[in-house]
Design a protein around this motif. Structure first.
Motif, short mmCIF file in Angstrom:
data_model
loop_
_atom_site.label_atom_id
_atom_site.label_comp_id
_atom_site.label_asym_id
_atom_site.label_seq_id
_atom_site.Cartn_x
_atom_site.Cartn_y
_atom_site.Cartn_z
N ALA A 170 0.81 -1.22 0.00
CA ALA A 170 0.00 0.00 0.00
C ALA A 170 0.85 1.27 0.00
CB ALA A 170 -0.94 0.00 1.20
N GLU A 171 2.12 1.15 0.41
CA GLU A 171 3.00 2.31 0.36
C GLU A 171 3.21 2.78 -1.07
OE1 GLU A 171 4.76 4.18 2.82
OE2 GLU A 171 3.13 3.27 3.98
N TYR A 172 3.17 1.84 -2.02
CA TYR A 172 3.41 2.15 -3.42
C TYR A 172 2.13 2.18 -4.24
CZ TYR A 172 8.02 0.89 -1.73
OH TYR A 172 9.18 0.83 -0.99
N GLU A 173 1.10 1.48 -3.76
CA GLU A 173 -0.19 1.48 -4.43
C GLU A 173 -1.27 1.75 -3.39
OE1 GLU A 173 -0.87 -1.55 -7.54
OE2 GLU A 173 1.04 -2.42 -6.91
N PRO A 174 -1.48 3.03 -3.05
CA PRO A 174 -2.42 3.39 -1.97
C PRO A 174 -3.83 2.87 -2.20
CG PRO A 174 -1.07 5.28 -2.61
CD PRO A 174 -0.81 4.21 -3.63
N GLU A 175 -4.20 2.61 -3.46
CA GLU A 175 -5.56 2.14 -3.73
C GLU A 175 -5.83 0.77 -3.10
OE1 GLU A 175 -3.13 1.03 -7.47
OE2 GLU A 175 -3.19 2.59 -5.93
N ILE A 176 -4.77 0.06 -2.75
CA ILE A 176 -4.94 -1.24 -2.10
C ILE A 176 -5.73 -1.10 -0.81
CG2 ILE A 176 -3.69 -3.04 -0.82
CD1 ILE A 176 -1.57 -2.99 -2.96
N LEU A 177 -5.54 -0.01 -0.09
CA LEU A 177 -6.27 0.22 1.14
C LEU A 177 -7.36 1.26 0.95
CD1 LEU A 177 -3.42 0.20 3.81
CD2 LEU A 177 -4.94 -1.65 3.13
N GLY A 178 -7.84 1.37 -0.29
CA GLY A 178 -8.90 2.31 -0.58
C GLY A 178 -10.24 1.79 -0.14
N THR A 179 -11.28 2.12 -0.88
CA THR A 179 -12.63 1.70 -0.51
C THR A 179 -13.08 0.55 -1.36
OG1 THR A 179 -13.56 3.31 -2.05
CG2 THR A 179 -13.26 4.02 0.22
N SER A 180 -14.10 -0.13 -0.88
CA SER A 180 -14.67 -1.24 -1.62
C SER A 180 -15.53 -0.70 -2.75
CB SER A 180 -15.52 -2.11 -0.69
OG SER A 180 -16.57 -1.34 -0.14
N GLY A 181 -16.04 -1.61 -3.58
CA GLY A 181 -16.81 -1.19 -4.74
C GLY A 181 -18.04 -0.38 -4.42
N ASP A 182 -18.62 -0.57 -3.22
CA ASP A 182 -19.83 0.18 -2.86
C ASP A 182 -19.51 1.48 -2.14
OD1 ASP A 182 -18.96 -0.69 -0.42
OD2 ASP A 182 -20.75 -1.84 0.08
N GLY A 183 -18.22 1.84 -2.10
CA GLY A 183 -17.83 3.11 -1.50
C GLY A 183 -17.55 3.04 -0.02
N GLY A 184 -17.71 1.86 0.58
CA GLY A 184 -17.46 1.70 2.01
C GLY A 184 -16.02 1.29 2.27
N PRO A 185 -15.66 1.17 3.54
CA PRO A 185 -14.29 0.76 3.87
C PRO A 185 -14.06 -0.68 3.44
CG PRO A 185 -15.67 0.76 5.81
CD PRO A 185 -16.48 1.38 4.72
#
Length: 217
Positions: free
Chosen positions: A124-139
């Motif tokens: 996640a340090e290099y690809e922050p989207e890995i810890l982004g949100t799920s498909g429905d916009g939630g955590p």
């Protein structure tokens, strides 16, 4: 090493749910074996017996697949526990046994998936989207909402004055971090550790955080 699942479902049209499951299973195996960076989407497709393009149709990216493969077991655990506890939310005398079950189960799950968790945070340090949100916009750790909802109801009935959602997050963080970073923090060989005793101590601390009955005298 597990072989390709190409023969699974041969001769019939596989459902979208089955393809999703096969990709998740293959990805979980490969990420655990090789790590995130060294695993390719082509390898995942081959292991799953599914065309590589289906990975992107179902998950959008390798990063999103990694998030789901790493966190789905935690979401399943949180959701199942919330459902079980919710049935007995009015029975305060069961709070301590439920807390022990929750902490012990989460600790074992985090121990089992220790390498994946470390890889998840590192990637996640290099690809922050890995810890982004799920498909429905939630955590991504969506099961938190279910646990927090049951906790809020329980504390309201018991007159608790703590922020239930913050407390749940803090307990999950404490238990997971102890399981993942125990060798770094405490040293020693993991095989020499009495993990049942660790889980019991964590349960006591979690009980004090929520003001519940799980306290040492």
């Amino acid at each position: 090493m597990p072989s390709s699942r190409a023969s699974v479902g041969a001769g019939r049209r596989r459902s979208s749910d089955e393809i999703h499951r096969l990709l998740l299973e293959a990805a979980s195996e490969l990420f655990a074996e090789k790590g995130y960076a060294a695993t390719t989407t082509r390898e995942i497709g081959v292991r799953a017996g599914v065309p590589e393009v289906m990975l992107f149709r179902h998950f959008g990216s390798k990063a999103s697949l990694f998030s789901e493969a790493s966190l789905q077991p935690f979401n399943d655990f949180l959701s199942q526990f919330a459902a079980s506890w919710g049935v007995h939310v009015d029975e305060a005398e069961l709070d301590e046994s439920y807390l022990q079950e929750f902490v012990g189960g989460l600790y074992e799950l985090a121990r089992d998936r220790r390498k994946l968790i470390i890889d998840l945070v590192s990637a996640a340090e290099y690809e922050p989207e890995i810890l982004g949100t799920s498909g429905d916009g939630g955590p991504m750790l969506a099961g938190l909402a279910e646990i927090a909802g049951v906790g809020r109801a329980a504390l309201a009935r018991r007159g608790g004055g703590v922020d239930s959602e913050l407390t749940v997050r803090a307990i999950i963080s404490m238990v997971t971090a102890t399981a993942v970073f125990r060798p770094l923090i405490f040293g020693g060989d993991d095989t020499d550790v009495d993990h049942d005793a660790v889980a019991r101590d964590l349960t006591v601390m979690a009980g004090r955080m929520i003001g519940g009955p799980s306290r040492r005298r």
